[in-house]
Write an enzyme that holds these catalytic residues in place. Structure first.
Site, short mmCIF file in Angstrom:
data_model
loop_
_atom_site.label_atom_id
_atom_site.label_comp_id
_atom_site.label_asym_id
_atom_site.label_seq_id
_atom_site.Cartn_x
_atom_site.Cartn_y
_atom_site.Cartn_z
NE ARG A 2 -0.63 4.57 9.00
CZ ARG A 2 -1.85 4.15 9.38
NH1 ARG A 2 -2.21 4.24 10.63
NH2 ARG A 2 -2.66 3.62 8.48
CB CYS A 8 -0.91 -0.03 1.23
SG CYS A 8 -2.12 1.31 1.27
CG ASP A 43 -0.68 3.99 5.49
OD1 ASP A 43 0.24 4.40 6.23
OD2 ASP A 43 -1.89 4.08 5.78
CG HIS A 88 -1.26 -1.05 5.93
ND1 HIS A 88 -1.78 -0.01 6.68
CD2 HIS A 88 -1.51 -0.75 4.64
CE1 HIS A 88 -2.31 0.89 5.86
NE2 HIS A 88 -2.15 0.46 4.61
CB CYS A 117 -5.77 -0.43 4.78
SG CYS A 117 -5.57 0.02 3.04
#
Length: 795
Positions: free
Chosen positions: A600, A596, A598, A657, A660
């Site tokens: 993080r 992803c 993302d 993760h 999400c």
């Protein structure tokens, strides 16, 4: 309820055979065909009765195979003990040598009870390889006399001195049979064509001895042959007679050499199994202490029955693994076949010419001097240890050669530890000090003398080119640095690449700072925490609040430039050589990592990977559009095709993760929502929603529990669904059918900082935690699910 027993046939035997029995039966026959001629040849080389080789092979297969800790290792008489055994037979006689073998077996049992098996592995590989090479030279020189039709002498020096006379008195018949054996042995693995592939299933050693035997029998040649006397006159051990110290040394020699060779062979067999087989069909890893117990028991049995000493044998173990053995039954069955052959095939074995066995053993001895081992020890700068061990074994004996090798290895290690060059020169007014080597207390006088030559107020640079600095050297350097700075001078301490070693907290001083993927993020968090402490409270003024709100914007504007500067200063010097190599060779990643977008999710951190390891594709929701999607979705498909067909990656990992945002948006989406670009992209996640709601698919579990909420359930289900989408891509499907590509699912829980590896259970996908990694030869560290009883899902 009563437990029901398995159905039985009329004979009273279970109706179902063990599932791995066919594979073990086939492998045992292949190993038996290799072991039979080698056992006779090694017995011939030692000067022992020829039955002793067969007894040792049977005892090694049955006893060590049943009791040992390495399931696929094959034990029996080995070339590594040939020289030792031959010397013992000449000095004490055969029956006393059998008693020494029994005592050595008890010593091995004692070492196993003390759990010292791992200690045997601390011997330098250069010493072990040198010992085997020295034994190989001794065997080859001795067997050369039998190949030429003569009789070997008692030592290598005597054999070398006797070669001219032996060459002047050749026996053409023995030499011809030996030449035929060698020709078949060398050419057999290279037979061409379909017929050659069929013939190569017969071991080369058996084919060579069989061809020489058949030729000698059909031609009616007169030459010495195998003579197996009646088992009724077979010699058994007697109480040892001779000097006590000499007998103790003999027992320790058999114990040491046999134990080291067996344990190293067990470790090598484990490595071969790991490289040849997947995690699903591997036997347990070798239990070295149990293996030592099995070897001890086998030596007791072999010696008591009049057999040769036993060790784990690498050649037969490799053949066992390559032939598809699944359990220890293969080694045990091979011992049974040897036992049957020793009783039923004596008339056939008596036809084998001794020259053929001598040629076979000579070839084994030559192969023990491995060019690969020589290159390895030379690369690690241990050629001196290797050479001195060979010379010691050839001229003095195995125990003497190993002792000399250990002494040289220790001396070389001490020399390297104390060899430190410290120089100083002045360049453009800067005093530059180079310290090359390990800085220990032995180098402190030289280091102090050089540092005190630098004027108090002069700029200085100290370059440390070594991997170790003890406390005395550190204190000397630190005290001088503090004093130099106090007198107005400047000091910069650098590593070998020229990168500055920054001053850190006291508990971190001396630590090696290298490229750490989480370090910039850690510093960023520290800055953010400091900024958070300045955020306005309820009683603050509007001006202070506005300044605090502007602080993140100012930090964001300069953070990129600051990060680039930190990279160039701290990280670039450490990775410059590696990146230069990658620039020359191009990228060769081991896997495609699809995850992803993302912020993080730091892929280099959670996979412990570096430059060139991963071919990473990131998008919102770690989605894989199936084939046939609109042209606007071709970017992911193009990356998959490029990774699979061009880069030839070995595996593809889809990593989801926790928390999400894409999965949250999927759960809250409504049909009447406007078709924004984000919602058009998320339609590729709709099959994941349908899979989660379907009754035909079991819910995923995470570490044995149900997911915490619907979002976590969808995140896990989405990983499984995207793996299904991957299978639909033509390039992926083709590589999967070829067996050259693996698909993996992964889930990263952000809040727990914990990675989970997806695996397929019996009726649901079980996502269990793993916290250990196994470094591979290239690419990032791979998860080791086998440590937790979890097998990677091969989709």
């Amino acid at each position: 309820m009563k437990a029901t027993s398995p159905s039985r046939t009329a004979t009273g035997l279970p109706s179902r055979l063990p599932p791995d029995l066919p594979a073990d039966l086939s492998a045992s026959i292949a190993v038996f065909l290799i072991a039979l001629p080698l056992s006779l040849g090694i017995a011939l080389a030692t000067g022992a009765p020829l039955q002793a080789g067969l007894v040792a092979a049977a005892a090694g297969g049955i006893v060590a195979g049943r009791l040992g800790g390495a399931p696929l290792q094959v034990s029996g008489p080995a070339a590594g003990l040939t020289v030792v055994t031959a010397e013992l037979i000449q000095r004490y006689g055969w029956r006393t040598t059998c008693a020494i073998t029994v005592l050595a077996g008890f010593c091995q049992l004692g070492l196993a009870l003390l759990r010292t098996a791992r200690s045997a592995l601390m011997v330098s590989p250069a010493i072990v390889h040198g010992m085997l090479a020295g034994i190989g030279v001794t065997i080859a020189v001795a067997q050369l006399h039998i190949v030429l039709g003569g009789t070997p002498q008692s030592s290598v020096v005597a054999n070398v001195r006797g070669l001219p006379a032996q060459l002047a008195d050749l026996h053409p018949v023995a030499l011809g049979i030996s030449a035929l054996t060698m020709a078949v042995l060398l050419s057999w693995p290279r037979l061409p064509g379909r017929a050659g592939r069929m013939l190569r299933k017969v071991p080369a050693a058996l084919a060579a001895v069989a061809a020489a035997t058949a030729f000698a029998a059909l031609a009616g040649l007169s030459l010495p042959r195998v003579d197996l006397p009646s088992w009724r006159s077979h010699a058994l051990p007697e109480l040892p007679e001779g000097p006590v110290l000499g007998l103790i040394a003999a027992v320790l020699t058999i114990t040491l050499v046999g134990s080291v060779e067996s344990l190293l062979s067990a470790v090598a067999t484990d490595k071969l199994i790991a490289s040849e087989r997947g995690t699903g069909d591997r036997p347990p890893r070798a239990d070295l202490n149990r293996e030592l117990r099995g070897q001890g028991a086998a030596n007791i049995v072999s010696g008591a029955l009049g057999g040769l000493p036993i060790t784990g044998v690498a050649v037969r173990s490799v053949a066992n693994v390559k032939s598809g053995a699944a359990s220890r039954k293969s080694a045990m069955l091979h011992g049974l076949w040897v036992l049957i052959a020793a009783g039923l095939l004596v008339p056939v074995l008596d036809l084998i010419p001794l020259a053929a066995l001598a040629a076979l053993v000579m070839a084994v001895g030559v192969q023990m001097v491995s060019i690969t081992h020589l290159r390895s020890v030379n690369r690690h700068r241990e050629a001196l240890v290797y050479a001195t061990t060979i010379v010691g074994v050839v001229l003095g004996g195995v125990l003497e050669g190993v002792a000399i090798g250990i002494a040289v290895a220790v001396a070389l290690a001490l020399y390297r530890l104390t060899r430190t060059r410290i120089t100083v020169e002045v360049l453009d007014g800067v005093h530059r000090v180079w310290a090359r080597g390990q800085l220990t207390f032995l180098a402190v006088p030289r280091l102090s003398r050089v540092l005190n030559q630098i004027p108090h107020d002069a700029p200085a640079v100290v370059e440390l080119d070594g991997s170790f600095m003890d406390h005395a050297a550190y204190e000397t350097l630190q005290d001088w640095q503090n004093s130099h700075l106090a007198h107005g001078g400047s000091v910069e301490v650098t590593g070998s690449s020229g990168a500055r070693i920054p001053e850190t907290d006291r508990h971190q001083r001396g630590a090696h700072h290298c490229c750490r993927p989480w370090t910039p993020w850690q510093n960023h968090c520290a800055h953010r925490s400091a900024a958070d402490r300045t955020m306005p409270g309820a009683a603050e003024s509007a001006g202070a609040a506005e300044a605090a709100r502007a602080e993140p914007r100012r930090r964001g504007a300069g953070q990129l430039a600051s990060g680039i500067s930190a990279f160039q200063r701290d990280t670039a010097p450490h990775v410059r050589d590696e990146l230069a190599r990658l620039a020359r060779e191009g990228q060769r990643p081991s896997q495609l990592f699809l995850t992803c977008a993302d912020s993080r999710l730091v892929t280099s951190m959670i996979t412990a990977s570096g430059p060139g390891d991963l071919f990473t594709v990131r998008n919102v929701g770690n989605l894989v559009p199936p084939p046939g999607a609109e042209a606007t979705d071709d970017s992911v498909a193009a990356a998959i095709e490029y990774a699979v067909d061009v880069l030839k990656v070995d595996s593809i990992t889809v990593c989801g993760h926790s928390g999400c945002g894409a999965m949250q948006a999927l759960l809250t989406s409504t049909p009447e929502a406007p078709p924004t670009p984000l919602r058009r992209w998320l339609r590729h996640g709709l099959p994941s929603l349908e899979r989660m709601a379907s009754r035909h698919h079991a819910w995923a579990r995470i570490s044995g529990r149900l997911p915490a909420d619907a979002v976590e359930q969808l995140c896990l289900t989405n990983v499984v669904q995207q793996l299904e989408h991957l299978r639909a891509h033509e390039a992926v499907a083709r590589r999967l059918a070829e067996g050259t590509l693996e698909l993996h699912g992964m889930y990263f829980h952000v809040g727990e900082a914990q990675a989970y590896l997806l695996s397929e259970g019996e009726d649901f996908f079980d996502c269990r935690v793993f916290d250990s990694v196994r470094p591979t030869g290239r690419g990032p560290a791979q998860p080791s699910p086998a440590a937790h009883g979890v097998a990677s899902t091969r989709v």
